[in-house]
Motif scaffolding. Structure first.
Motif, PDB file in Angstrom:
ATOM      1  N   GLU A  20       0.779  -1.194  -0.007  1.00  0.00           N
ATOM      2  CA  GLU A  20       0.064  -0.041   0.015  1.00  0.00           C
ATOM      3  C   GLU A  20       0.641   1.266  -0.026  1.00  0.00           C
ATOM      4  O   GLU A  20       0.618   2.097  -0.717  1.00  0.00           O
ATOM      5  N   THR A  21       2.001   1.241   0.757  1.00  0.00           N
ATOM      6  CA  THR A  21       2.626   2.268   0.942  1.00  0.00           C
ATOM      7  C   THR A  21       3.888   2.718  -0.209  1.00  0.00           C
ATOM      8  O   THR A  21       3.894   3.706  -0.537  1.00  0.00           O
ATOM      9  N   VAL A  22       4.456   1.714  -0.536  1.00  0.00           N
ATOM     10  CA  VAL A  22       5.657   2.027  -1.482  1.00  0.00           C
ATOM     11  C   VAL A  22       5.149   2.569  -2.923  1.00  0.00           C
ATOM     12  O   VAL A  22       6.013   3.580  -3.363  1.00  0.00           O
ATOM     13  N   PRO A  23       3.988   2.453  -3.448  1.00  0.00           N
ATOM     14  CA  PRO A  23       3.558   3.112  -4.838  1.00  0.00           C
ATOM     15  C   PRO A  23       3.309   4.539  -4.384  1.00  0.00           C
ATOM     16  O   PRO A  23       3.366   5.206  -5.285  1.00  0.00           O
ATOM     17  N   LEU A  24       3.019   5.060  -3.076  1.00  0.00           N
ATOM     18  CA  LEU A  24       2.754   6.338  -2.526  1.00  0.00           C
ATOM     19  C   LEU A  24       3.986   7.221  -2.529  1.00  0.00           C
ATOM     20  O   LEU A  24       3.825   8.480  -2.420  1.00  0.00           O
ATOM     21  N   GLU A  25       5.013   6.617  -2.077  1.00  0.00           N
ATOM     22  CA  GLU A  25       6.275   7.327  -1.483  1.00  0.00           C
ATOM     23  C   GLU A  25       7.344   6.890  -2.141  1.00  0.00           C
ATOM     24  O   GLU A  25       7.498   5.744  -2.723  1.00  0.00           O
ATOM     25  N   HIS A  26       8.425   7.802  -2.259  1.00  0.00           N
ATOM     26  CA  HIS A  26       9.694   7.292  -2.847  1.00  0.00           C
ATOM     27  C   HIS A  26      10.522   6.626  -1.649  1.00  0.00           C
ATOM     28  O   HIS A  26      10.672   7.286  -0.519  1.00  0.00           O
ATOM     29  N   PHE A  27      11.066   5.501  -1.990  1.00  0.00           N
ATOM     30  CA  PHE A  27      12.038   4.690  -1.166  1.00  0.00           C
ATOM     31  C   PHE A  27      13.266   4.394  -2.244  1.00  0.00           C
ATOM     32  O   PHE A  27      13.198   4.006  -2.987  1.00  0.00           O
ATOM     33  N   ASP A  28      14.628   4.569  -1.450  1.00  0.00           N
ATOM     34  CA  ASP A  28      15.709   4.209  -2.038  1.00  0.00           C
ATOM     35  C   ASP A  28      16.048   2.848  -1.848  1.00  0.00           C
ATOM     36  O   ASP A  28      16.867   2.235  -2.455  1.00  0.00           O
ATOM     37  N   LEU A  29      15.469   2.016  -0.695  1.00  0.00           N
ATOM     38  CA  LEU A  29      15.837   1.115  -0.365  1.00  0.00           C
ATOM     39  C   LEU A  29      14.726   0.274   0.405  1.00  0.00           C
ATOM     40  O   LEU A  29      13.920   0.917   1.086  1.00  0.00           O
ATOM     41  N   SER A 100      17.505   9.763   3.151  1.00  0.00           N
ATOM     42  CA  SER A 100      16.593   9.474   2.407  1.00  0.00           C
ATOM     43  C   SER A 100      15.667   8.453   3.129  1.00  0.00           C
ATOM     44  O   SER A 100      15.890   8.535   4.129  1.00  0.00           O
ATOM     45  N   ARG A 101      14.654   8.055   2.675  1.00  0.00           N
ATOM     46  CA  ARG A 101      13.771   7.300   3.278  1.00  0.00           C
ATOM     47  C   ARG A 101      13.788   5.607   3.109  1.00  0.00           C
ATOM     48  O   ARG A 101      14.246   5.249   1.947  1.00  0.00           O
ATOM     49  N   SER A 102      13.638   4.720   4.148  1.00  0.00           N
ATOM     50  CA  SER A 102      13.751   3.461   3.713  1.00  0.00           C
ATOM     51  C   SER A 102      12.823   2.865   4.545  1.00  0.00           C
ATOM     52  O   SER A 102      12.220   3.272   5.602  1.00  0.00           O
ATOM     53  N   ALA A 103      12.293   1.485   3.890  1.00  0.00           N
ATOM     54  CA  ALA A 103      11.091   0.978   4.738  1.00  0.00           C
ATOM     55  C   ALA A 103      11.607  -0.547   4.917  1.00  0.00           C
ATOM     56  O   ALA A 103      12.264  -1.124   4.449  1.00  0.00           O
ATOM     57  N   HIS A 104      10.938  -0.847   6.078  1.00  0.00           N
ATOM     58  CA  HIS A 104      11.064  -2.305   6.594  1.00  0.00           C
ATOM     59  C   HIS A 104       9.678  -2.645   6.905  1.00  0.00           C
ATOM     60  O   HIS A 104       8.904  -2.364   7.570  1.00  0.00           O
ATOM     61  N   GLY A 105       9.565  -4.118   6.246  1.00  0.00           N
ATOM     62  CA  GLY A 105       8.071  -4.671   6.420  1.00  0.00           C
ATOM     63  C   GLY A 105       8.276  -5.966   6.332  1.00  0.00           C
ATOM     64  O   GLY A 105       9.154  -6.493   6.140  1.00  0.00           O
TER      65      GLY A 105
END
Length: 105
Positions: A20-29, A100-105
């Motif tokens: 849900e989140t990744v398509p809406l925000e920019h993530f480098d990793l 930058s922003r990174s996500a952990h899921g």
């Protein structure tokens, strides 16, 4: 560790939140668990590839008891344990010097 490198990590608790989140925000990793609670990291990665023109690089983490013998196969390829310093250096080289922003899921 990522915050010390100048990044703004974002914790996402399950595969559905990542999708849900990744398509809406920019993530480098993206840093994902191999054996996610609702969807495995590989399934999430494949779904993102179907949804997006560009999927950020994915770093897949696994626990020693990951299903399918993948942890044992990976361990056989690793000559030395990964230290925090080595992980920090690898993450810095993957993400560059810019904050930058990174996500952990």
């Amino acid at each position: 560790m990522l915050a010390r490198l100048g990044h703004r990590p974002v914790a996402l608790n399950d595969g559905a939140a990542v999708l849900e989140t990744v398509p809406l925000e920019h993530f480098d990793l993206l840093i994902m668990r191999w054996d996610g609670a609702d969807l495995c990291g590989v399934a999430v990665m494949h779904r993102l590839q179907q949804q997006l023109d560009r999927v950020p690089p994915v770093l897949m983490l696994m626990t020693p008891d990951a299903p399918g013998g993948i942890a044992e196969a990976a361990q056989a390829q690793i000559e030395e344990p990964v230290t925090d310093a080595a992980l920090a250096a690898a993450l810095a080289s993957l993400t560059g010097a810019a904050a930058s922003r990174s996500a952990h899921g």
